[in-house]
Design a protein around this motif. Structure first.
Motif, PDB file in Angstrom:
ATOM      1  N   MET A  74       0.843  -1.186   0.000  1.00 27.66           N
ATOM      2  CA  MET A  74       0.000   0.000   0.000  1.00 27.66           C
ATOM      3  C   MET A  74       0.880   1.238   0.000  1.00 27.66           C
ATOM      4  SD  MET A  74      -2.870   0.892   2.798  1.00 27.66           S
ATOM      5  CE  MET A  74      -3.958   2.238   2.567  1.00 27.66           C
ATOM      6  N   LEU A  75       0.612   2.159  -0.914  1.00 26.96           N
ATOM      7  CA  LEU A  75       1.359   3.405  -1.027  1.00 26.96           C
ATOM      8  C   LEU A  75       0.906   4.371   0.054  1.00 26.96           C
ATOM      9  CD1 LEU A  75       3.252   5.305  -2.641  1.00 26.96           C
ATOM     10  CD2 LEU A  75       1.237   5.978  -3.948  1.00 26.96           C
ATOM     11  N   ILE A  76       1.861   4.896   0.802  1.00 28.46           N
ATOM     12  CA  ILE A  76       1.545   5.911   1.799  1.00 28.46           C
ATOM     13  C   ILE A  76       1.725   7.267   1.135  1.00 28.46           C
ATOM     14  CG2 ILE A  76       2.219   6.947   3.976  1.00 28.46           C
ATOM     15  CD1 ILE A  76       2.845   4.212   4.996  1.00 28.46           C
ATOM     16  N   GLU A  77       0.678   8.071   1.178  1.00 20.22           N
ATOM     17  CA  GLU A  77       0.715   9.378   0.542  1.00 20.22           C
ATOM     18  C   GLU A  77       1.189  10.440   1.522  1.00 20.22           C
ATOM     19  OE1 GLU A  77      -2.807   9.062  -2.708  1.00 20.22           O
ATOM     20  OE2 GLU A  77      -3.422   9.451  -0.645  1.00 20.22           O
ATOM     21  N   THR A  78       1.922  11.418   0.997  1.00 21.93           N
ATOM     22  CA  THR A  78       2.338  12.573   1.761  1.00 21.93           C
ATOM     23  C   THR A  78       1.272  13.643   1.553  1.00 21.93           C
ATOM     24  OG1 THR A  78       4.643  12.033   1.310  1.00 21.93           O
ATOM     25  CG2 THR A  78       4.168  14.264   2.112  1.00 21.93           C
ATOM     26  N   LEU A  79       0.543  13.963   2.616  1.00 22.46           N
ATOM     27  CA  LEU A  79      -0.529  14.937   2.500  1.00 22.46           C
ATOM     28  C   LEU A  79       0.012  16.346   2.666  1.00 22.46           C
ATOM     29  CD1 LEU A  79      -3.289  13.079   4.528  1.00 22.46           C
ATOM     30  CD2 LEU A  79      -2.941  13.133   2.047  1.00 22.46           C
ATOM     31  N   VAL A  80      -0.430  17.231   1.772  1.00 22.53           N
ATOM     32  CA  VAL A  80      -0.071  18.640   1.824  1.00 22.53           C
ATOM     33  C   VAL A  80      -1.353  19.449   1.736  1.00 22.53           C
ATOM     34  CG1 VAL A  80       2.262  18.311   0.914  1.00 22.53           C
ATOM     35  CG2 VAL A  80       0.377  18.749  -0.674  1.00 22.53           C
ATOM     36  N   TYR A  81      -1.285  20.690   2.209  1.00 23.94           N
ATOM     37  CA  TYR A  81      -2.485  21.499   2.367  1.00 23.94           C
ATOM     38  C   TYR A  81      -2.300  22.882   1.765  1.00 23.94           C
ATOM     39  CZ  TYR A  81      -3.660  17.748   5.458  1.00 23.94           C
ATOM     40  OH  TYR A  81      -3.923  16.495   5.939  1.00 23.94           O
ATOM     41  N   LYS A  82      -3.384  23.374   1.184  1.00 24.46           N
ATOM     42  CA  LYS A  82      -3.426  24.734   0.653  1.00 24.46           C
ATOM     43  C   LYS A  82      -4.542  25.478   1.359  1.00 24.46           C
ATOM     44  CE  LYS A  82      -2.487  28.198  -2.064  1.00 24.46           C
ATOM     45  NZ  LYS A  82      -1.286  28.980  -1.746  1.00 24.46           N
ATOM     46  N   ILE A  83      -4.198  26.621   1.949  1.00 23.80           N
ATOM     47  CA  ILE A  83      -5.171  27.484   2.605  1.00 23.80           C
ATOM     48  C   ILE A  83      -5.489  28.625   1.642  1.00 23.80           C
ATOM     49  CG2 ILE A  83      -5.649  28.947   4.596  1.00 23.80           C
ATOM     50  CD1 ILE A  83      -3.315  27.456   6.037  1.00 23.80           C
ATOM     51  N   LEU A  84      -6.766  28.932   1.515  1.00 19.51           N
ATOM     52  CA  LEU A  84      -7.196  30.017   0.636  1.00 19.51           C
ATOM     53  C   LEU A  84      -8.125  30.967   1.386  1.00 19.51           C
ATOM     54  CD1 LEU A  84      -7.995  28.026  -2.629  1.00 19.51           C
ATOM     55  CD2 LEU A  84      -6.019  29.516  -2.229  1.00 19.51           C
ATOM     56  N   SER A  85      -7.862  32.255   1.253  1.00 14.10           N
ATOM     57  CA  SER A  85      -8.767  33.261   1.791  1.00 14.10           C
ATOM     58  C   SER A  85     -10.095  33.165   1.038  1.00 14.10           C
ATOM     59  CB  SER A  85      -8.167  34.656   1.609  1.00 14.10           C
ATOM     60  OG  SER A  85      -8.098  34.972   0.221  1.00 14.10           O
ATOM     61  N   ALA A  86     -11.112  33.824   1.544  1.00 11.15           N
ATOM     62  CA  ALA A  86     -12.419  33.787   0.878  1.00 11.15           C
ATOM     63  C   ALA A  86     -12.342  34.267  -0.573  1.00 11.15           C
ATOM     64  CB  ALA A  86     -13.440  34.596   1.682  1.00 11.15           C
ATOM     65  N   PRO A  87     -11.687  35.417  -0.862  1.00 10.95           N
ATOM     66  CA  PRO A  87     -11.599  35.847  -2.260  1.00 10.95           C
ATOM     67  C   PRO A  87     -10.778  34.888  -3.129  1.00 10.95           C
ATOM     68  CG  PRO A  87     -11.092  37.683  -0.792  1.00 10.95           C
ATOM     69  CD  PRO A  87     -11.181  36.445   0.050  1.00 10.95           C
ATOM     70  N   ASP A  88      -9.682  34.359  -2.583  1.00 14.59           N
ATOM     71  CA  ASP A  88      -8.858  33.414  -3.352  1.00 14.59           C
ATOM     72  C   ASP A  88      -9.604  32.103  -3.604  1.00 14.59           C
ATOM     73  OD1 ASP A  88      -6.690  35.138  -3.648  1.00 14.59           O
ATOM     74  OD2 ASP A  88      -5.678  34.388  -1.846  1.00 14.59           O
ATOM     75  N   ALA A  89     -10.405  31.672  -2.626  1.00 17.37           N
ATOM     76  CA  ALA A  89     -11.196  30.448  -2.801  1.00 17.37           C
ATOM     77  C   ALA A  89     -12.255  30.643  -3.882  1.00 17.37           C
ATOM     78  CB  ALA A  89     -11.836  30.032  -1.478  1.00 17.37           C
ATOM     79  N   ALA A  90     -12.883  31.817  -3.901  1.00 18.52           N
ATOM     80  CA  ALA A  90     -13.898  32.099  -4.928  1.00 18.52           C
ATOM     81  C   ALA A  90     -13.254  32.112  -6.313  1.00 18.52           C
ATOM     82  CB  ALA A  90     -14.574  33.437  -4.642  1.00 18.52           C
ATOM     83  N   ARG A  91     -12.080  32.725  -6.422  1.00 20.06           N
ATOM     84  CA  ARG A  91     -11.370  32.763  -7.706  1.00 20.06           C
ATOM     85  C   ARG A  91     -10.955  31.349  -8.124  1.00 20.06           C
ATOM     86  NH1 ARG A  91      -7.936  37.226  -7.317  1.00 20.06           N
ATOM     87  NH2 ARG A  91      -6.488  36.009  -6.064  1.00 20.06           N
TER      88      ARG A  91
END
Length: 116
Positions: free
Chosen positions: A1-18
């Motif tokens: 089983m492949l173990i994935e390296t999880l990474v995260y992106k945080i977006l402000s409200a305007p950046d998330a809408a875009r």
């Protein structure tokens, strides 16, 4: 089983809408620096507190680094930590999970329970 390296992106409200409109992230910071800023699970809380305090409507996206086309580079940043930086387009369709973050009593976004 492949173990994935999880990474995260945080977006402000305007950046998330875009991002929802374009289908991929497109922030001023990322454009200026020439790569997409990401955080590991251990780093995402500090990133959230340092850069998104007092903001509502913040979104968090989770990705498997190995599924981002091999364009993730681990580079030294804040306090000498190695941060994942993506030198490619970050498509929302590649996200494993997504959260619209709640805010605490002080008006700061909080991580979802499963990431605390």
């Amino acid at each position: 089983m492949l173990i994935e390296t999880l990474v995260y992106k945080i977006l402000s409200a305007p950046d998330a809408a875009r991002a929802r409109e374009y289908g991929h992230t497109d922030t001023d910071l990322d454009a200026r620096d020439g790569y997409v800023h990401l955080s590991t699970e251990r780093q995402v809380g500090e990133t959230l507190a340092l850069h998104y305090a007092g903001q509502s409507g913040v979104h968090l996206y989770e990705f498997a680094a190995e599924r981002l086309g091999g364009n993730v580079k681990w580079e030294e940043s804040r306090g000498g930590q190695l941060f994942p930086h993506l030198y490619a387009v970050l498509r929302l369709s590649d996200a494993k999970r997504h959260w619209a973050l709640e805010i605490d009593a002080e008006g700061n976004p909080v991580l979802p329970e499963e990431l605390r």
